[in-house]
Write an enzyme that holds these catalytic residues in place. Structure first.
Site, PDB file in Angstrom:
ATOM      1  N   HIS A 140       0.839  -1.222   0.000  1.00 61.92           N
ATOM      2  CA  HIS A 140       0.000   0.000   0.000  1.00 61.92           C
ATOM      3  C   HIS A 140       0.860   1.253   0.000  1.00 61.92           C
ATOM      4  O   HIS A 140       0.684   2.160  -0.826  1.00 61.92           O
ATOM      5  CB  HIS A 140      -0.893  -0.033   1.243  1.00 61.92           C
ATOM      6  CG  HIS A 140      -1.726   1.206   1.446  1.00 61.92           C
ATOM      7  ND1 HIS A 140      -3.049   1.289   1.060  1.00 61.92           N
ATOM      8  CD2 HIS A 140      -1.416   2.415   1.995  1.00 61.92           C
ATOM      9  CE1 HIS A 140      -3.527   2.498   1.357  1.00 61.92           C
ATOM     10  NE2 HIS A 140      -2.561   3.215   1.925  1.00 61.92           N
ATOM     11  N   GLU A 141       1.844   1.317   0.895  1.00 67.60           N
ATOM     12  CA  GLU A 141       2.663   2.531   1.012  1.00 67.60           C
ATOM     13  C   GLU A 141       3.533   2.726  -0.231  1.00 67.60           C
ATOM     14  O   GLU A 141       3.740   3.854  -0.684  1.00 67.60           O
ATOM     15  CB  GLU A 141       3.538   2.463   2.272  1.00 67.60           C
ATOM     16  CG  GLU A 141       2.755   2.332   3.577  1.00 67.60           C
ATOM     17  CD  GLU A 141       1.735   3.453   3.789  1.00 67.60           C
ATOM     18  OE1 GLU A 141       0.683   3.184   4.427  1.00 67.60           O
ATOM     19  OE2 GLU A 141       1.944   4.587   3.288  1.00 67.60           O
ATOM     20  N   HIS A 149       1.723   4.618  -2.668  1.00 66.12           N
ATOM     21  CA  HIS A 149       1.788   6.081  -2.463  1.00 66.12           C
ATOM     22  C   HIS A 149       3.093   6.644  -3.012  1.00 66.12           C
ATOM     23  O   HIS A 149       3.100   7.686  -3.675  1.00 66.12           O
ATOM     24  CB  HIS A 149       1.690   6.391  -0.970  1.00 66.12           C
ATOM     25  CG  HIS A 149       0.328   6.266  -0.387  1.00 66.12           C
ATOM     26  ND1 HIS A 149      -0.817   6.681  -1.040  1.00 66.12           N
ATOM     27  CD2 HIS A 149      -0.103   5.742   0.795  1.00 66.12           C
ATOM     28  CE1 HIS A 149      -1.882   6.453  -0.276  1.00 66.12           C
ATOM     29  NE2 HIS A 149      -1.480   5.875   0.843  1.00 66.12           N
ATOM     30  N   HIS A 209      -5.254   7.452  -2.194  1.00 68.24           N
ATOM     31  CA  HIS A 209      -6.215   6.496  -1.622  1.00 68.24           C
ATOM     32  C   HIS A 209      -7.426   6.365  -2.549  1.00 68.24           C
ATOM     33  O   HIS A 209      -7.760   7.298  -3.278  1.00 68.24           O
ATOM     34  CB  HIS A 209      -6.682   6.994  -0.255  1.00 68.24           C
ATOM     35  CG  HIS A 209      -5.699   6.695   0.828  1.00 68.24           C
ATOM     36  ND1 HIS A 209      -5.594   7.448   1.972  1.00 68.24           N
ATOM     37  CD2 HIS A 209      -4.777   5.722   0.941  1.00 68.24           C
ATOM     38  CE1 HIS A 209      -4.647   6.948   2.738  1.00 68.24           C
ATOM     39  NE2 HIS A 209      -4.117   5.898   2.132  1.00 68.24           N
TER      40      HIS A 209
END
Lengths: 419, 102
Positions: A133-134, A137, A143
């Site tokens: 997930h990170e 980013h 998101h």
């Protein structure tokens, strides 16, 4: 101004989208002072390596762990911390709520007050999932609340299958483009299986080979198998470890022979034992010289495919094609011919001409495709001819991009091939 | 060797678990909503309308009844483990930590 500024990430503004990395290979490092005390450091690095690889499997960038360069030269630094941490302006809140954060084109911080666990655990917060997930980013993805996306802000306890879904792939490819590249060979592998009633059924899997690795392509899911590419050595036993020139499945009512070609040699593969034959029926050993097994055929080859209807193997080298009659074990008298003569382009000058990478008969599309670089040319098949009788036999439709028909065939960094 | 910095390795003992302050009232909710991009910076005191509108937006994306009220379900959603990046924008690279001049 006396001290040289640390190198800034090379940043490009992709097509109308947010900012993204312009480098093909990004480096990352788990900071020495930033390792968590909850898991062994090697396990943390392994999980992070897998997380980066998962992104690399669906986009044109790859990621290399860099333990040697000066910190400022490392593109993505990762670390664990509690409360105020690693010189970061954002303070972690302790156990619960915020478990990590990341900076676009920058670093990733994990809250060490959280209970991070390895992928095999079903308690705590999966470090792999949070890391993927990170990294999203860092690559520039915001998101989303779309169900199934890895970029949902809230942690979703372990799902049975954790992979980057279609939309996540398209989102990152919108920033970085899709995966392109030429293939050494592509082929459909036929398997005999017994269905629950005991009857033999025939199934096939599609394979793409590049250098020393390969992908299984799942046609019904329009993507490669999760976890691919793998090393050829691991999946195929006895054939050369890299740079295969051609694969031919000679399949008639009485014969079922599979051959790999490389250089001036060829190997026969035993589908049942999943390894190459060491000797033929007469006790002669493999690999054999192509000139012996296929008289009149030059080597090294560019590629080859087997035409089941005509019971001919078409061997390609440079601008020539050789039609080999498998029943008489010889090249047809009228060959070799120019590829442009046997497979004429339907559109003028829209033709691979010479040195094609792969000639691939796809059972999924009932068509032959010629691959060269990033492009393919589809050969006119019976269905096409029924629809448009004016089409030349064996004509080549104008070229199209391979990545627009076979999706997400992406390289990973060679240091992570064995994962 | 696990990394430690104190001679007595006391920093290796797990720290007493710091828990995030639960979100249980309008003020902490306002702070949560502004941190993750759903509302402006917290006003001196909760202004009902601004907060209700922000709560309503948050409820909508979390597939909760968009009442605008801080009900139990909404507070529970705010307290779930989550990523610290705001929902409406990305964090840009922070300036390098400033060094004290020698």
């Amino acid at each position: 101004s006396l001290r040289p500024r640390p190198p800034q990430p090379e940043v490009a503004t992709p097509r109308g989208g947010p900012r993204a990395f312009a480098k093909r290979t990004l480096t990352w490092r788990l900071l020495g002072e930033g390792a968590s005390g909850q898991l062994a450091v090697d396990e943390q690095r392994h999980i992070l390596r897998l997380a980066f690889r998962m992104w690399s499997e669906v986009m044109p960038l790859d990621f290399r762990e860099d333990l040697a360069s000066p910190g400022a030269a490392v593109d993505i630094k990762l670390g664990f911390g509690r409360g105020r941490h690693l010189g970061c302006p954002r303070v972690f809140d302790g156990s619960g709520q915020e478990f990590a954060h990341a900076w676009r084109l920058g670093d990733i911080h994990f809250d060490d007050d959280e209970h991070f666990t390895p992928p095999s655990s079903d308690v705590g917060i999966s470090l792999l999932k949070v890391a993927v997930h990170e990294i999203g980013h860092v690559l520039g993805l915001p998101h989303t609340y779309r169900p199934g996306s890895i970029m949902q802000p809230n942690y979703i306890p372990q799902e049975p299958v954790f992979e980057l879904d279609w939309s996540d792939r398209k989102a990152v490819q919108k920033l970085y483009g899709s995966c392109e590249g030429s293939f050494d060979t592509a082929f459909d592998w036929i398997r005999r299986e017994r269905n629950p009633q005991g009857a033999v059924t025939l199934r096939f899997s599609t394979y793409f080979f590049r250098n020393s690795w390969y992908w299984l392509y799942e046609n019904r899911n329009n993507r490669t198998r999760y976890g691919d590419p793998l090393q050829i050595l691991r999946g195929w036993h006895g054939i050369p470890a890299q740079n295969i020139d051609a694969y031919v499945h000679l399949w008639t009512w009485g014969r079922d022979e599979r051959y790999f070609f490389k250089g001036n040699q060829y190997w026969r593969y035993n589908s049942d034992k999943d390894q190459t034959y060491t000797k033929d029926e007469q006790g002669r050993s493999y690999p054999k010289l192509i000139s012996e097994g296929f008289p009149g055929i030059p080597s090294p080859l560019d590629t080859a495919f087997y035409d089941r209807r005509k019971q001919l193997i078409y061997f390609f080298k440079e601008s020539l094609v050789f039609a080999f009659d498998v029943n008489r074990d010889r090249v047809l008298d009228s060959y070799p011919k120019k590829i442009t003569e046997v497979f004429p382009g339907i559109q003028p000058r829209n033709h691979p001409f010479r040195n094609i990478d792969s000639a691939y008969y796809s059972y999924a599309h009932n068509s032959v495709f010629f691959f060269k670089g990033n492009a393919y040319w589809k050969v006119v098949n019976d269905k096409d001819k029924q629809k448009h009788s004016w089409l030349p036999s064996n004509g080549l439709f104008p070229k199209q991009s391979i990545s627009e028909r076979w999706f997400d065939i992406c390289d990973v960094h060679t240091s992570t091939l064995n994962m | 060797e696990p990394l430690f910095h104190s001679r007595d390795r006391s920093d290796l003992e797990p720290a007493p678990l710091r828990r995030a302050q639960p979100i249980a009232d309008p003020l902490t909710a306002q702070r949560f909503l502004s941190k993750y991009g759903w509302a402006d910076a917290p006003p001196a005191g909760p202004r009902a309308t601004g907060l209700a509108e922000a709560v309503r937006r948050f409820q909508k994306v979390n597939a909760l009844p968009a009442s605008g009220r801080l009900d139990a379900v909404t507070l529970a959603a705010m307290n779930r483990p989550r990523c610290g990046v705001p929902d409406t924008r990305l964090l840009s690279r922070p300036p390098p930590p400033t060094r004290s001049k020698r």
